[in-house]
Write a protein that holds these residues in place. Structure first.
Motif, PDB file in Angstrom:
ATOM      1  N   GLY A   1       0.802  -1.217   0.000  1.00 46.44           N
ATOM      2  CA  GLY A   1       0.000   0.000   0.000  1.00 46.44           C
ATOM      3  C   GLY A   1       0.835   1.266   0.000  1.00 46.44           C
ATOM      4  N   SER A   2       1.981   1.224   0.656  1.00 43.57           N
ATOM      5  CA  SER A   2       2.835   2.411   0.735  1.00 43.57           C
ATOM      6  C   SER A   2       3.482   2.771  -0.604  1.00 43.57           C
ATOM      7  CB  SER A   2       3.926   2.212   1.791  1.00 43.57           C
ATOM      8  OG  SER A   2       4.927   1.320   1.319  1.00 43.57           O
ATOM      9  N   LEU A   3       3.458   1.861  -1.566  1.00 38.56           N
ATOM     10  CA  LEU A   3       4.081   2.105  -2.869  1.00 38.56           C
ATOM     11  C   LEU A   3       3.167   2.855  -3.824  1.00 38.56           C
ATOM     12  CD1 LEU A   3       5.700  -1.421  -3.384  1.00 38.56           C
ATOM     13  CD2 LEU A   3       6.741   0.641  -2.382  1.00 38.56           C
TER      14      LEU A   3
ATOM     15  N   GLU B   1       2.537  -6.132 -17.944  1.00 40.45           N
ATOM     16  CA  GLU B   1       2.036  -5.186 -16.944  1.00 40.45           C
ATOM     17  C   GLU B   1       2.699  -3.837 -17.166  1.00 40.45           C
ATOM     18  OE1 GLU B   1       1.933  -5.191 -12.072  1.00 40.45           O
ATOM     19  OE2 GLU B   1       1.610  -7.065 -13.155  1.00 40.45           O
ATOM     20  N   SER B   2       1.929  -2.800 -16.940  1.00 42.09           N
ATOM     21  CA  SER B   2       2.428  -1.433 -17.074  1.00 42.09           C
ATOM     22  C   SER B   2       2.039  -0.643 -15.840  1.00 42.09           C
ATOM     23  CB  SER B   2       1.820  -0.791 -18.317  1.00 42.09           C
ATOM     24  OG  SER B   2       2.155   0.573 -18.383  1.00 42.09           O
ATOM     25  N   TRP B   3       3.003   0.058 -15.280  1.00 44.85           N
ATOM     26  CA  TRP B   3       2.750   0.962 -14.156  1.00 44.85           C
ATOM     27  C   TRP B   3       3.023   2.378 -14.623  1.00 44.85           C
ATOM     28  CZ3 TRP B   3       6.281  -1.334  -9.747  1.00 44.85           C
ATOM     29  CH2 TRP B   3       5.853  -2.621  -9.423  1.00 44.85           C
ATOM     30  N   GLN B   4       2.221   3.303 -14.160  1.00 42.68           N
ATOM     31  CA  GLN B   4       2.501   4.723 -14.310  1.00 42.68           C
ATOM     32  C   GLN B   4       2.858   5.231 -12.914  1.00 42.68           C
ATOM     33  OE1 GLN B   4       2.533   6.132 -17.493  1.00 42.68           O
ATOM     34  NE2 GLN B   4       2.278   3.965 -17.894  1.00 42.68           N
ATOM     35  N   LEU B   5       3.941   5.954 -12.812  1.00 42.84           N
ATOM     36  CA  LEU B   5       4.386   6.485 -11.532  1.00 42.84           C
ATOM     37  C   LEU B   5       4.506   7.997 -11.607  1.00 42.84           C
ATOM     38  CD1 LEU B   5       6.137   3.626 -12.062  1.00 42.84           C
ATOM     39  CD2 LEU B   5       6.793   4.132  -9.743  1.00 42.84           C
ATOM     40  N   VAL B   6       4.378   8.622 -10.451  1.00 42.04           N
ATOM     41  CA  VAL B   6       4.604  10.059 -10.328  1.00 42.04           C
ATOM     42  C   VAL B   6       5.584  10.290  -9.188  1.00 42.04           C
ATOM     43  CG1 VAL B   6       2.323  10.694 -11.222  1.00 42.04           C
ATOM     44  CG2 VAL B   6       2.636  10.389  -8.775  1.00 42.04           C
ATOM     45  N   ARG B   7       6.347  11.369  -9.320  1.00 42.94           N
ATOM     46  CA  ARG B   7       7.215  11.752  -8.209  1.00 42.94           C
ATOM     47  C   ARG B   7       6.389  12.661  -7.305  1.00 42.94           C
ATOM     48  NH1 ARG B   7      12.972  12.869  -7.112  1.00 42.94           N
ATOM     49  NH2 ARG B   7      13.353  11.849  -9.081  1.00 42.94           N
ATOM     50  N   ALA B   8       5.955  12.102  -6.200  1.00 46.00           N
ATOM     51  CA  ALA B   8       5.150  12.841  -5.229  1.00 46.00           C
ATOM     52  C   ALA B   8       6.083  13.538  -4.228  1.00 46.00           C
ATOM     53  CB  ALA B   8       4.206  11.883  -4.507  1.00 46.00           C
ATOM     54  N   GLU B   9       5.493  14.243  -3.281  1.00 44.79           N
ATOM     55  CA  GLU B   9       6.295  14.946  -2.269  1.00 44.79           C
ATOM     56  C   GLU B   9       7.187  13.988  -1.488  1.00 44.79           C
ATOM     57  OE1 GLU B   9       2.549  17.146  -3.062  1.00 44.79           O
ATOM     58  OE2 GLU B   9       2.992  15.089  -2.533  1.00 44.79           O
ATOM     59  N   ASP B  10       6.729  12.738  -1.319  1.00 40.95           N
ATOM     60  CA  ASP B  10       7.490  11.760  -0.537  1.00 40.95           C
ATOM     61  C   ASP B  10       8.138  10.689  -1.400  1.00 40.95           C
ATOM     62  OD1 ASP B  10       4.991  10.770  -1.183  1.00 40.95           O
ATOM     63  OD2 ASP B  10       4.715   9.707   0.710  1.00 40.95           O
ATOM     64  N   GLY B  11       8.410  10.999  -2.668  1.00 38.38           N
ATOM     65  CA  GLY B  11       9.121  10.064  -3.539  1.00 38.38           C
ATOM     66  C   GLY B  11       8.220   9.460  -4.604  1.00 38.38           C
ATOM     67  N   TRP B  12       8.755   8.497  -5.325  1.00 38.83           N
ATOM     68  CA  TRP B  12       8.037   7.853  -6.419  1.00 38.83           C
ATOM     69  C   TRP B  12       6.881   7.012  -5.891  1.00 38.83           C
ATOM     70  CZ3 TRP B  12       8.476   9.244 -11.261  1.00 38.83           C
ATOM     71  CH2 TRP B  12       9.639   9.882 -11.675  1.00 38.83           C
ATOM     72  N   LYS B  13       5.717   7.143  -6.537  1.00 40.03           N
ATOM     73  CA  LYS B  13       4.522   6.384  -6.166  1.00 40.03           C
ATOM     74  C   LYS B  13       3.846   5.860  -7.436  1.00 40.03           C
ATOM     75  CE  LYS B  13       4.846   7.256  -1.789  1.00 40.03           C
ATOM     76  NZ  LYS B  13       5.144   6.202  -0.836  1.00 40.03           N
ATOM     77  N   ILE B  14       3.313   4.655  -7.353  1.00 39.97           N
ATOM     78  CA  ILE B  14       2.559   4.074  -8.461  1.00 39.97           C
ATOM     79  C   ILE B  14       1.183   4.755  -8.479  1.00 39.97           C
ATOM     80  CG2 ILE B  14       1.587   1.971  -9.450  1.00 39.97           C
ATOM     81  CD1 ILE B  14       3.694   0.410  -7.707  1.00 39.97           C
ATOM     82  N   SER B  15       0.831   5.326  -9.621  1.00 34.86           N
ATOM     83  CA  SER B  15      -0.468   6.002  -9.723  1.00 34.86           C
ATOM     84  C   SER B  15      -1.498   5.145 -10.450  1.00 34.86           C
ATOM     85  CB  SER B  15      -0.330   7.351 -10.421  1.00 34.86           C
ATOM     86  OG  SER B  15       0.107   7.171 -11.754  1.00 34.86           O
ATOM     87  N   SER B  16      -1.043   4.263 -11.315  1.00 33.80           N
ATOM     88  CA  SER B  16      -1.989   3.391 -12.011  1.00 33.80           C
ATOM     89  C   SER B  16      -1.286   2.123 -12.475  1.00 33.80           C
ATOM     90  CB  SER B  16      -2.636   4.108 -13.193  1.00 33.80           C
ATOM     91  OG  SER B  16      -1.670   4.438 -14.163  1.00 33.80           O
ATOM     92  N   MET B  17      -2.096   1.098 -12.695  1.00 31.89           N
ATOM     93  CA  MET B  17      -1.577  -0.190 -13.113  1.00 31.89           C
ATOM     94  C   MET B  17      -2.533  -0.780 -14.139  1.00 31.89           C
ATOM     95  SD  MET B  17      -0.543  -3.399 -10.690  1.00 31.89           S
ATOM     96  CE  MET B  17       0.708  -2.468  -9.819  1.00 31.89           C
ATOM     97  N   LEU B  18      -1.973  -1.338 -15.189  1.00 34.25           N
ATOM     98  CA  LEU B  18      -2.733  -1.978 -16.260  1.00 34.25           C
ATOM     99  C   LEU B  18      -1.997  -3.267 -16.593  1.00 34.25           C
ATOM    100  CD1 LEU B  18      -4.800  -1.890 -18.659  1.00 34.25           C
ATOM    101  CD2 LEU B  18      -3.047  -0.618 -19.904  1.00 34.25           C
ATOM    102  N   TYR B  19      -2.729  -4.376 -16.666  1.00 33.48           N
ATOM    103  CA  TYR B  19      -2.061  -5.619 -17.004  1.00 33.48           C
ATOM    104  C   TYR B  19      -2.983  -6.578 -17.740  1.00 33.48           C
ATOM    105  CZ  TYR B  19      -4.292  -7.341 -12.700  1.00 33.48           C
ATOM    106  OH  TYR B  19      -5.190  -7.681 -11.728  1.00 33.48           O
ATOM    107  N   SER B  20      -2.332  -7.433 -18.541  1.00 26.06           N
ATOM    108  CA  SER B  20      -3.073  -8.457 -19.267  1.00 26.06           C
ATOM    109  C   SER B  20      -2.992  -9.757 -18.477  1.00 26.06           C
ATOM    110  CB  SER B  20      -2.505  -8.649 -20.661  1.00 26.06           C
ATOM    111  OG  SER B  20      -1.170  -9.118 -20.608  1.00 26.06           O
ATOM    112  N   ILE B  21      -4.003 -10.593 -18.671  1.00 26.11           N
ATOM    113  CA  ILE B  21      -4.044 -11.888 -17.988  1.00 26.11           C
ATOM    114  C   ILE B  21      -4.128 -12.981 -19.040  1.00 26.11           C
ATOM    115  CG2 ILE B  21      -5.516 -13.403 -16.585  1.00 26.11           C
ATOM    116  CD1 ILE B  21      -4.038 -11.467 -14.920  1.00 26.11           C
ATOM    117  N   GLY B  22      -3.285 -13.959 -18.914  1.00 27.13           N
ATOM    118  CA  GLY B  22      -3.306 -15.135 -19.775  1.00 27.13           C
ATOM    119  C   GLY B  22      -2.846 -16.342 -18.972  1.00 27.13           C
TER     120      GLY B  22
END
Length: 163
Positions: A54-56, A141-162
């Motif tokens: 959760g902290s990520l 899988e693809s993650w989008q990250l942003v540099r927030a006030e407290d460092g890098w954070k994952i903002s969204s995740m998209l992935y395929s399932i097979g």
């Protein structure tokens, strides 16, 4: 100078000087910090550590999408005709599921690629997800990250399932 002319000049200057990820002053440090997020994610999954997972993530944002590949989608539609192809979930649900799980789990990442300009970043990789030592699913899988006030954070995740 008139405000509209000043705005036009500023836009022109911005567009005429492209910035590439390698041009960012701390590119190597940013990539290393993002690689650390990737390692923490993998370790937290194995350890059933929902709190660290959760902290990520960016706490007030939750975009998480799962899309079945063609073969998996055909199998799902046979059993569940009304099932959606794109499924919405959340990092919070994933962290809770990881925390509550009793069987060993692991997500293995391959071909990890990171692009960043120091403010935003994208991580792309192929993965295998194992549950109780057996392949549960695989995909990209693809993650989008942003540099927030407290460092890098994952903002969204998209992935395929097979399978």
């Amino acid at each position: 100078m008139r405000p509209l002319a000043a705005l036009a000049l500023a836009c022109t200057l911005c567009l005429s000087t492209p910035v590439h990820p390698a041009d960012a002053p701390n590119h190597d440090a940013d990539v290393a910090a993002i690689n650390k997020i990737v390692a923490q994610f993998k370790t937290a999954v194995i350890a059933h550590d929902g709190k660290t997972l959760g902290s990520l993530f960016l706490q007030d944002h939750d975009s998480w999408l799962e899309v079945a590949d063609a073969k998996t989608w055909a199998d799902v539609k046979t059993r569940h005709p009304d099932a959606p192809k794109v499924m919405h979930s959340s990092w919070k649900q994933f962290a809770n599921d990881v925390q509550a799980g009793s069987k060993p789990i692991e997500e293995r990442f391959y071909n990890v690629r990171i692009e960043t300009n120091g403010a935003v970043a994208s991580v792309w990789f192929d993965f295998d997800f194992l549950a109780d030592g057996k392949l549960n699913n695989r995909g990209s899988e693809s993650w989008q990250l942003v540099r927030a006030e407290d460092g890098w954070k994952i903002s969204s995740m998209l992935y395929s399932i097979g399978r």
